[in-house]
Design a protein around this motif. Structure first.
Motif, mmCIF file in Angstrom:
data_model
loop_
_atom_site.group_PDB
_atom_site.id
_atom_site.type_symbol
_atom_site.label_atom_id
_atom_site.label_comp_id
_atom_site.label_asym_id
_atom_site.label_seq_id
_atom_site.Cartn_x
_atom_site.Cartn_y
_atom_site.Cartn_z
ATOM 1 N N GLU A 72 28.621 68.756 -79.606
ATOM 2 C CA GLU A 72 29.865 68.262 -78.951
ATOM 3 C C GLU A 72 30.019 66.911 -79.527
ATOM 4 O O GLU A 72 31.095 66.412 -79.958
ATOM 5 N N ASN A 73 29.071 66.133 -79.210
ATOM 6 C CA ASN A 73 29.138 64.557 -79.311
ATOM 7 C C ASN A 73 28.185 64.325 -80.540
ATOM 8 O O ASN A 73 27.333 64.596 -80.783
ATOM 9 N N GLN A 74 28.706 63.442 -81.326
ATOM 10 C CA GLN A 74 27.979 63.127 -82.515
ATOM 11 C C GLN A 74 27.194 61.863 -81.991
ATOM 12 O O GLN A 74 27.708 60.682 -81.694
ATOM 13 N N GLY A 75 25.807 61.985 -82.279
ATOM 14 C CA GLY A 75 25.185 61.061 -81.897
ATOM 15 C C GLY A 75 24.666 60.145 -82.985
ATOM 16 O O GLY A 75 25.538 60.217 -84.167
ATOM 17 N N SER A 76 23.511 59.364 -83.035
ATOM 18 C CA SER A 76 23.017 58.487 -83.991
ATOM 19 C C SER A 76 22.507 59.147 -85.165
ATOM 20 O O SER A 76 22.101 60.449 -85.083
ATOM 21 N N LEU A 77 22.674 58.797 -86.309
ATOM 22 C CA LEU A 77 22.276 59.531 -87.693
ATOM 23 C C LEU A 77 20.739 59.237 -87.738
ATOM 24 O O LEU A 77 20.376 58.192 -87.665
ATOM 25 N N GLN A 78 20.237 60.382 -88.142
ATOM 26 C CA GLN A 78 18.768 60.371 -88.640
ATOM 27 C C GLN A 78 18.556 61.076 -89.783
ATOM 28 O O GLN A 78 18.820 62.192 -90.153
ATOM 29 N N ASP A 103 30.329 71.033 -95.285
ATOM 30 C CA ASP A 103 31.408 71.825 -94.749
ATOM 31 C C ASP A 103 32.405 71.059 -94.188
ATOM 32 O O ASP A 103 33.626 71.398 -94.537
ATOM 33 N N LEU A 104 32.123 69.838 -93.657
ATOM 34 C CA LEU A 104 33.230 68.983 -92.748
ATOM 35 C C LEU A 104 32.847 67.528 -93.240
ATOM 36 O O LEU A 104 31.563 67.075 -92.960
ATOM 37 N N VAL A 105 33.880 66.647 -93.181
ATOM 38 C CA VAL A 105 33.906 65.312 -93.073
ATOM 39 C C VAL A 105 34.563 64.870 -91.782
ATOM 40 O O VAL A 105 35.729 65.281 -91.650
ATOM 41 N N ASP A 106 34.006 64.248 -90.593
ATOM 42 C CA ASP A 106 34.710 64.153 -89.396
ATOM 43 C C ASP A 106 34.931 62.699 -89.246
ATOM 44 O O ASP A 106 36.059 62.211 -89.623
ATOM 45 N N THR A 107 33.870 61.950 -89.035
ATOM 46 C CA THR A 107 34.120 60.634 -88.953
ATOM 47 C C THR A 107 33.685 59.684 -90.135
ATOM 48 O O THR A 107 34.001 58.555 -90.200
ATOM 49 N N GLY A 108 33.161 60.361 -90.989
ATOM 50 C CA GLY A 108 32.640 59.769 -92.140
ATOM 51 C C GLY A 108 31.316 59.128 -92.238
ATOM 52 O O GLY A 108 30.787 58.589 -93.112
ATOM 53 N N LYS A 109 30.685 59.059 -90.966
ATOM 54 C CA LYS A 109 29.236 58.252 -90.847
ATOM 55 C C LYS A 109 28.220 58.868 -91.684
ATOM 56 O O LYS A 109 27.458 58.347 -92.464
ATOM 57 N N ARG A 115 26.676 58.459 -99.521
ATOM 58 C CA ARG A 115 27.236 57.735 -100.664
ATOM 59 C C ARG A 115 26.387 56.525 -100.738
ATOM 60 O O ARG A 115 26.304 56.158 -102.068
ATOM 61 N N GLU A 116 25.556 55.907 -99.963
ATOM 62 C CA GLU A 116 24.561 54.959 -100.081
ATOM 63 C C GLU A 116 23.378 55.287 -101.247
ATOM 64 O O GLU A 116 23.114 54.774 -101.818
ATOM 65 N N MET A 117 23.020 56.692 -100.981
ATOM 66 C CA MET A 117 22.084 57.393 -101.822
ATOM 67 C C MET A 117 22.516 57.514 -103.041
ATOM 68 O O MET A 117 21.669 57.244 -104.174
ATOM 69 N N LEU A 118 23.731 58.295 -103.257
ATOM 70 C CA LEU A 118 24.364 58.492 -104.383
ATOM 71 C C LEU A 118 25.773 58.006 -104.636
ATOM 72 O O LEU A 118 26.740 58.646 -104.449
ATOM 73 N N PRO A 119 25.948 56.759 -104.779
ATOM 74 C CA PRO A 119 27.303 56.039 -105.122
ATOM 75 C C PRO A 119 28.051 56.476 -105.898
ATOM 76 O O PRO A 119 29.354 56.369 -106.064
ATOM 77 N N LYS A 120 27.318 57.056 -107.210
ATOM 78 C CA LYS A 120 28.143 57.778 -108.251
ATOM 79 C C LYS A 120 28.640 59.298 -108.058
ATOM 80 O O LYS A 120 29.218 59.968 -108.902
ATOM 81 N N TYR A 127 36.571 71.168 -95.337
ATOM 82 C CA TYR A 127 37.393 70.339 -94.160
ATOM 83 C C TYR A 127 37.360 68.949 -94.221
ATOM 84 O O TYR A 127 36.300 68.612 -94.375
ATOM 85 N N ALA A 128 38.492 68.373 -93.938
ATOM 86 C CA ALA A 128 38.494 66.767 -93.828
ATOM 87 C C ALA A 128 39.067 66.411 -92.613
ATOM 88 O O ALA A 128 40.403 67.011 -92.490
ATOM 89 N N LYS A 129 38.717 65.391 -91.663
ATOM 90 C CA LYS A 129 39.472 64.829 -90.766
ATOM 91 C C LYS A 129 40.048 63.394 -90.962
ATOM 92 O O LYS A 129 39.324 62.890 -91.984
ATOM 93 N N PRO A 130 40.998 62.937 -90.421
ATOM 94 C CA PRO A 130 41.517 61.761 -91.204
ATOM 95 C C PRO A 130 40.298 60.430 -91.040
ATOM 96 O O PRO A 130 40.642 59.818 -92.033
ATOM 97 N N MET A 131 39.499 60.335 -90.162
ATOM 98 C CA MET A 131 38.554 59.096 -90.077
ATOM 99 C C MET A 131 37.733 59.287 -91.251
ATOM 100 O O MET A 131 37.438 58.120 -91.774
ATOM 101 N N GLY A 132 37.144 60.577 -91.554
ATOM 102 C CA GLY A 132 36.324 60.727 -92.850
ATOM 103 C C GLY A 132 36.836 60.712 -94.056
ATOM 104 O O GLY A 132 36.210 60.890 -95.076
#
Length: 169
Positions: A72-78, A103-109, A115-120, A127-132
């Motif tokens: 339900e809630n997006q927590g910290s990333l690990q 499958d989905l980009v939500d907040t983009g976190k 993207r930091e790992m694979l910038p190119k 599916y995509a949500k506006p924030m992500g």
């Protein structure tokens, strides 16, 4: 009237998800010579398998990031498992020639971490949500930020209540 605190439900069947994953493959088919797919686990596993089949990609790697801890809630990333350095180094390095699938980009976190790992790399989701949305290069369907997507692997066969709490009889 809808409850503004209640997310909109968007249930996705296996058939619909398969069609959407094939649509993603179709959109990606003319965009590059992909050397590998990196799928973001766990949600990216199923669409990555379908895209890999459709595009004839054999090299499939995972990056394991936990973000939705209670569904339900997006927590910290690990980062549980980073991308193999051999895949990062393909086609000149930094993920060039790599297709990242989720499958989905939500907040983009999560996408931002990858993207930091694979910038190119080329980042694609079903599916995509506006924030992500700014983090994704290719996607199939955009849904509102307050929509909760129920993926077929998270559901069983059961009664679904109607959108309206009461219906005229």
């Amino acid at each position: 009237m809808e409850n503004p605190e209640q997310p909109k439900a968007f249930p996705v069947s296996w058939d619909q998800f398969h069609r959407d994953a094939r649509a993603l493959a179709w959109r990606l088919s003319g965009q590059g010579e992909w050397q590998a797919i990196v799928c973001i686990t766990r949600g990216g596993l199923v669409p990555a398998a379908i895209v890999a089949r459709e595009l004839g990609i054999r090299m499939i790697e995972t990056v394991c990031i936990a973000s939705y801890h209670d569904y339900e809630n997006q927590g910290s990333l690990q980062v549980i498992k980073p991308v193999d350095p051999k895949v990062v180094g393909l086609d000149g390095g930094q993920g060039a020639g790599v297709l990242v699938i989720d499958d989905l980009v939500d907040t983009g976190k999560t996408a931002r971490v990858v993207r930091e790992m694979l910038p190119k790399a080329h980042f694609a989701t079903i599916y995509a949500k506006p924030m992500g949305r700014p983090m994704v290069d290719t996607f199939v369907t955009e849904v509102s930020q307050d929509t909760w997507i129920y993926f077929p692997w998270d559901m069983g066969w059961q009664f679904q209540p109607p959108l309206a709490k009461t219906t005229a009889g």
